[in-house]
Scaffold this motif. Structure first.
Motif, PDB file in Angstrom:
ATOM      1  N   PHE A  24       0.831  -1.208   0.000  1.00 50.94           N
ATOM      2  CA  PHE A  24       0.000   0.000   0.000  1.00 50.94           C
ATOM      3  C   PHE A  24       0.865   1.257   0.000  1.00 50.94           C
ATOM      4  CE2 PHE A  24      -4.458  -1.073   1.943  1.00 50.94           C
ATOM      5  CZ  PHE A  24      -4.805  -1.683   0.755  1.00 50.94           C
ATOM      6  N   THR A  25       0.380   2.293  -0.708  1.00 51.89           N
ATOM      7  CA  THR A  25       0.958   3.631  -0.641  1.00 51.89           C
ATOM      8  C   THR A  25      -0.194   4.630  -0.575  1.00 51.89           C
ATOM      9  OG1 THR A  25       0.919   4.173  -3.007  1.00 51.89           O
ATOM     10  CG2 THR A  25       2.806   2.861  -2.227  1.00 51.89           C
ATOM     11  N   GLU A  26       0.160   5.922  -0.529  1.00 59.27           N
ATOM     12  CA  GLU A  26      -0.867   6.970  -0.512  1.00 59.27           C
ATOM     13  C   GLU A  26      -1.649   7.028  -1.818  1.00 59.27           C
ATOM     14  OE1 GLU A  26       2.957   8.959  -1.989  1.00 59.27           O
ATOM     15  OE2 GLU A  26       2.380   7.358  -0.592  1.00 59.27           O
ATOM     16  N   ASN A  27      -1.208   6.285  -2.833  1.00 57.38           N
ATOM     17  CA  ASN A  27      -1.923   6.292  -4.121  1.00 57.38           C
ATOM     18  C   ASN A  27      -2.929   5.148  -4.251  1.00 57.38           C
ATOM     19  OD1 ASN A  27      -0.456   8.566  -5.077  1.00 57.38           O
ATOM     20  ND2 ASN A  27       1.309   7.224  -5.405  1.00 57.38           N
ATOM     21  N   ASP A  28      -2.998   4.282  -3.231  1.00 53.89           N
ATOM     22  CA  ASP A  28      -3.968   3.186  -3.285  1.00 53.89           C
ATOM     23  C   ASP A  28      -5.329   3.623  -2.769  1.00 53.89           C
ATOM     24  OD1 ASP A  28      -2.798   0.642  -4.314  1.00 53.89           O
ATOM     25  OD2 ASP A  28      -1.236   1.118  -2.844  1.00 53.89           O
ATOM     26  N   ARG A  29      -6.353   2.877  -3.204  1.00 57.14           N
ATOM     27  CA  ARG A  29      -7.730   3.157  -2.802  1.00 57.14           C
ATOM     28  C   ARG A  29      -8.392   1.807  -2.509  1.00 57.14           C
ATOM     29  NH1 ARG A  29      -8.956   8.264  -4.190  1.00 57.14           N
ATOM     30  NH2 ARG A  29     -11.199   7.968  -4.309  1.00 57.14           N
ATOM     31  N   LEU A  30      -8.805   1.608  -1.269  1.00 61.23           N
ATOM     32  CA  LEU A  30      -9.354   0.309  -0.848  1.00 61.23           C
ATOM     33  C   LEU A  30     -10.872   0.350  -0.747  1.00 61.23           C
ATOM     34  CD1 LEU A  30      -9.057  -2.610   0.327  1.00 61.23           C
ATOM     35  CD2 LEU A  30      -8.846  -1.539   2.587  1.00 61.23           C
ATOM     36  N   CYS A  31     -11.540  -0.535  -1.493  1.00 59.73           N
ATOM     37  CA  CYS A  31     -12.988  -0.723  -1.342  1.00 59.73           C
ATOM     38  C   CYS A  31     -13.204  -1.649  -0.142  1.00 59.73           C
ATOM     39  CB  CYS A  31     -13.564  -1.341  -2.614  1.00 59.73           C
ATOM     40  SG  CYS A  31     -15.341  -1.704  -2.492  1.00 59.73           S
ATOM     41  N   ILE A  32     -14.060  -1.202   0.800  1.00 63.58           N
ATOM     42  CA  ILE A  32     -14.233  -1.942   2.069  1.00 63.58           C
ATOM     43  C   ILE A  32     -15.682  -2.419   2.231  1.00 63.58           C
ATOM     44  CG2 ILE A  32     -13.877  -1.884   4.577  1.00 63.58           C
ATOM     45  CD1 ILE A  32     -12.119   0.626   4.150  1.00 63.58           C
ATOM     46  N   PRO A  33     -15.999  -3.629   1.748  1.00 60.48           N
ATOM     47  CA  PRO A  33     -17.350  -4.154   1.967  1.00 60.48           C
ATOM     48  C   PRO A  33     -17.463  -5.027   3.220  1.00 60.48           C
ATOM     49  CG  PRO A  33     -16.218  -5.434   0.269  1.00 60.48           C
ATOM     50  CD  PRO A  33     -15.222  -4.456   0.817  1.00 60.48           C
ATOM     51  N   VAL A  34     -16.311  -5.302   3.875  1.00 63.23           N
ATOM     52  CA  VAL A  34     -16.345  -6.132   5.093  1.00 63.23           C
ATOM     53  C   VAL A  34     -16.733  -5.250   6.276  1.00 63.23           C
ATOM     54  CG1 VAL A  34     -14.702  -7.865   4.275  1.00 63.23           C
ATOM     55  CG2 VAL A  34     -13.831  -5.804   5.393  1.00 63.23           C
ATOM     56  N   PRO A  35     -17.455  -5.808   7.265  1.00 64.35           N
ATOM     57  CA  PRO A  35     -17.973  -4.955   8.356  1.00 64.35           C
ATOM     58  C   PRO A  35     -16.883  -4.392   9.263  1.00 64.35           C
ATOM     59  CG  PRO A  35     -18.525  -7.275   8.732  1.00 64.35           C
ATOM     60  CD  PRO A  35     -17.940  -7.188   7.367  1.00 64.35           C
ATOM     61  N   PHE A  36     -17.063  -3.140   9.669  1.00 68.68           N
ATOM     62  CA  PHE A  36     -16.121  -2.472  10.566  1.00 68.68           C
ATOM     63  C   PHE A  36     -16.059  -3.143  11.931  1.00 68.68           C
ATOM     64  CE2 PHE A  36     -16.838   1.817   8.222  1.00 68.68           C
ATOM     65  CZ  PHE A  36     -15.763   1.578   7.389  1.00 68.68           C
ATOM     66  N   PHE A  37     -17.182  -3.741  12.388  1.00 65.52           N
ATOM     67  CA  PHE A  37     -17.181  -4.295  13.751  1.00 65.52           C
ATOM     68  C   PHE A  37     -16.224  -5.475  13.884  1.00 65.52           C
ATOM     69  CE2 PHE A  37     -20.583  -6.966  11.917  1.00 65.52           C
ATOM     70  CZ  PHE A  37     -20.197  -8.226  12.369  1.00 65.52           C
ATOM     71  N   HIS A  38     -15.868  -6.101  12.764  1.00 73.74           N
ATOM     72  CA  HIS A  38     -14.864  -7.162  12.743  1.00 73.74           C
ATOM     73  C   HIS A  38     -13.486  -6.529  12.641  1.00 73.74           C
ATOM     74  CE1 HIS A  38     -16.399 -11.238  12.334  1.00 73.74           C
ATOM     75  NE2 HIS A  38     -17.348 -10.843  11.521  1.00 73.74           N
ATOM     76  N   CYS A  39     -12.461  -7.245  13.120  1.00 72.67           N
ATOM     77  CA  CYS A  39     -11.081  -6.806  12.853  1.00 72.67           C
ATOM     78  C   CYS A  39     -10.827  -6.673  11.356  1.00 72.67           C
ATOM     79  CB  CYS A  39     -10.090  -7.807  13.437  1.00 72.67           C
ATOM     80  SG  CYS A  39      -9.638  -7.463  15.143  1.00 72.67           S
ATOM     81  N   PHE A  40     -11.520  -7.483  10.543  1.00 73.93           N
ATOM     82  CA  PHE A  40     -11.349  -7.419   9.091  1.00 73.93           C
ATOM     83  C   PHE A  40     -11.615  -5.997   8.600  1.00 73.93           C
ATOM     84  CE2 PHE A  40     -12.054 -10.447   5.190  1.00 73.93           C
ATOM     85  CZ  PHE A  40     -11.035  -9.790   4.500  1.00 73.93           C
ATOM     86  N   GLY A  41     -12.647  -5.368   9.146  1.00 72.59           N
ATOM     87  CA  GLY A  41     -12.976  -4.006   8.748  1.00 72.59           C
ATOM     88  C   GLY A  41     -12.122  -2.955   9.428  1.00 72.59           C
ATOM     89  N   CYS A  42     -12.041  -3.017  10.771  1.00 77.49           N
ATOM     90  CA  CYS A  42     -11.413  -1.891  11.486  1.00 77.49           C
ATOM     91  C   CYS A  42      -9.898  -1.992  11.594  1.00 77.49           C
ATOM     92  CB  CYS A  42     -12.050  -1.683  12.861  1.00 77.49           C
ATOM     93  SG  CYS A  42     -11.782  -2.988  14.047  1.00 77.49           S
ATOM     94  N   VAL A  43      -9.308  -3.143  11.265  1.00 79.88           N
ATOM     95  CA  VAL A  43      -7.839  -3.237  11.271  1.00 79.88           C
ATOM     96  C   VAL A  43      -7.302  -3.548   9.871  1.00 79.88           C
ATOM     97  CG1 VAL A  43      -5.799  -4.306  12.297  1.00 79.88           C
ATOM     98  CG2 VAL A  43      -7.850  -3.986  13.696  1.00 79.88           C
TER      99      VAL A  43
END
Length: 554
Positions: free
Chosen positions: A228-247
């Motif tokens: 990852f760099t400042e030029n990447d853009r991540l689509c986040i469909p996984v829930p934030f309440f999971h570590c998958f989302g918030c970490v």
């Protein structure tokens, strides 16, 4: 030693906002919301001041129960900036589970959204805390939940007894920057600022306490694995309440100045639309999400040419799905990650340049600054490459412990600070690990971790049930489904639907047994222990699921 970050959440965000002030931080195309890192840092400061004005202090526990709305990630940083602990609540929870988490966590405030699927969050909260209706905002007195004082609504309007989130941003206007800075400067990066609930085979959900240092450094190394760099853009469909989302998503992005582009609730076409519209370079998901995206009838209509990487995790990845994600979604640097909430959560991850065989047959190798060993289940001795045993891990990423559960913590983390995962694994001579089973009999359904004991404890409250054993059986769509082998009390009758109806509205839908089997006895060991693996084998045969079992990668 690989690079390590020595920040609190507030100082990290300030550093990133200084380095990449005009880069996108948080983008919601449908809402017309687009915050740069400078704006995101300033906004989370304003909300942090509002929290202070509300009476939230360092060490207080603040729960959030919402889908991937903007306020979720704003609160993740605002709470951390004042040293309060964000308690994440599963969006699928019903009344009994919500009450348990609010009570066990000693939550002082609950931020809640409108609802999810068939659950109205406001009505559910009123069921749990009926005193809230007719109470002035912030003045709640509940015998059942003595710590809870505030409910803050994230939607439109202000339900009875609650504060509107929009008011919060303005509440702290009279708190100076110096006042907020004094609080920020009093924080230590080894203090707890995040608490996530994970169930166990030994009982009810446990609050995993994670520090600034835990999730910042884990997020940083996860992002490094994806380059990852400042030029990447991540689509986040996984829930934030999971570590998958918030970490794996939020912290991997923020540590690199990467743009976060969340999808509020998973919808395969919405993910495809978002990737195209925002030119996302990365996307996360559990295998079932990627399958839904690939199989969507309009899949071919979307331009995914900007995609490069992302993470597939949560359950074993079928090789054909991986090949299609690389070939058809253009994500030829997609990675696989493995871990658990107790390890912040990632322990091992594949790298972007690993051959596809390693990215499918293994869960990668240890992240930098993370130790991994495989031990004999009986003796605890370290095992050589190629031998199956329990995967243990040690390092900065291991949790502080379970909240108010010292005995459970001692069972999970030994005297030499090794976290025992309860997962069976084999490591090769290059450090790549393959997960081969689960000591704890955990069920993984579509990326959701389900712990049989929790469902069993709940079903024991059914007046007609004398005994129950819950276990997972293979499923083509979700990987596994929940099955319950039930013993009924003498001289009563009960149906499968009666069992399922008893669960509805009281435990999350994904925990409700798909299959219910009535039995007179269970297969037992000579010492009288129930053999769940035999129940599973019998079910696989009866349900004719042998082909799915043989196709599983464990």
């Amino acid at each position: 030693m690989a690079q390590s970050l020595a920040f609190t959440m507030g100082s990290l965000l300030a550093d990133i906002a200084r380095r990449f002030p005009e880069h996108d931080a948080l983008v919601y195309p449908d809402r017309g919301l687009r915050l740069t890192y400078r704006e995101f840092d300033a906004l989370t400061d304003r909300v942090a001041k509002g929290l202070l004005r509300m009476g939230i202090q360092k060490g207080d526990h603040v729960a959030i129960w919402a889908t991937n709305v903007p306020q979720w990630v704003i609160l993740q940083f605002a709470t951390a900036k004042i040293g309060s602990v964000l308690v994440t609540v599963n969006t699928n929870y019903k009344s009994a589970e919500l009450e348990y988490v609010l009570n066990q966590s000693d939550a002082k405030a609950l931020f809640l959204g409108e609802g999810f699927k068939d659950t109205d969050y406001v009505e559910t909260l009123y069921t749990v805390v009926p005193e809230l209706k007719g109470t002035a905002a912030g003045a709640l007195e509940s015998a059942k939940l003595p710590f809870l004082k505030h409910a803050v609504f994230l939607g439109e309007g202000t339900p009875d007894g609650m504060l509107a989130y929009n008011e919060l941003e303005n509440m702290g206007r009279d708190i100076s920057d110096d006042e907020l800075d004094a609080v920020k400067n009093s924080l230590d990066r080894f203090e707890v600022i995040n608490m996530q609930y994970t169930s166990g085979t030994t009982g009810f959900p446990k609050g995993v306490m994670l520090t600034h240092d835990n999730i910042i450094n884990n997020g940083f190394q996860i992002g490094e694995c994806m380059k990852f760099t400042e030029n990447d853009r991540l689509c986040i469909p996984v829930p934030f309440f999971h570590c998958f989302g918030c970490v794996l998503a939020v912290m991997a992005c923020v540590t690199h100045g990467t743009a976060m582009v969340p999808v509020e609730t998973f919808n395969p076409e919405q993910v495809l639309k978002t990737i195209e519209a925002e030119k996302c370079t990365a996307v996360h998901g559990v295998p079932t999400m990627f399958i839904a995206e690939l199989e969507h009838p309009n899949f071919r209509n979307y331009d995914l040419s900007t995609l490069r990487t992302g993470i597939m995790a949560g359950s074993p990845c079928p090789i054909e799905v991986m090949k299609r994600v690389i070939r058809d979604m253009n994500a030829n640097e997609i990675t696989i990650a493995y871990g658990q909430t107790e390890s912040s959560p990632v322990i091992t991850q594949t790298r972007t340049d690993d051959p596809i065989e390693l990215r499918v047959a293994t869960v990668g190798r240890a992240l930098p600054n993370v130790e991994v060993k495989i031990v004999d289940i009986e003796t605890g001795e370290s095992l050589p490459p190629g031998k199956q045993g329990e995967l243990c891990t040690r390092g900065y990423h291991v949790m502080k412990g379970y909240y108010k559960m010292p005995e459970e913590t001692a069972r999970a983390i030994d005297d030499e600070n090794w976290l025992h995962t309860g997962d069976l694994a084999v490591m090769d001579e290059n450090g790549y690990c393959k997960i081969t089973g689960r000591i704890k009999n955990m069920i993984i359904r579509g990326g959701e971790n389900i712990y049989p004991r929790e469902i069993e404890e709940f079903l024991y409250t059914h007046p007609k049930i004398s005994d129950v054993q819950v276990y997972g059986v293979p499923d083509r769509k979700y990987g596994e489904q929940v099955m319950a082998a039930v013993k009924i009390k003498d001289n009563v009758e009960c149906s499968e639907d009666e069992i399922r109806d008893f669960c509805r509205g009281r435990i999350a839908n994904y925990k409700i047994p798909t299959y219910v089997k009535f039995v007179d006895e269970y297969p037992m060991t000579a010492s009288g222990k129930i053999q769940k693996f035999k129940l599973r084998e019998m079910a696989i045969k009866e349900l004719q699921l042998e082909d799915l079992e043989s196709a599983s990668t464990g």
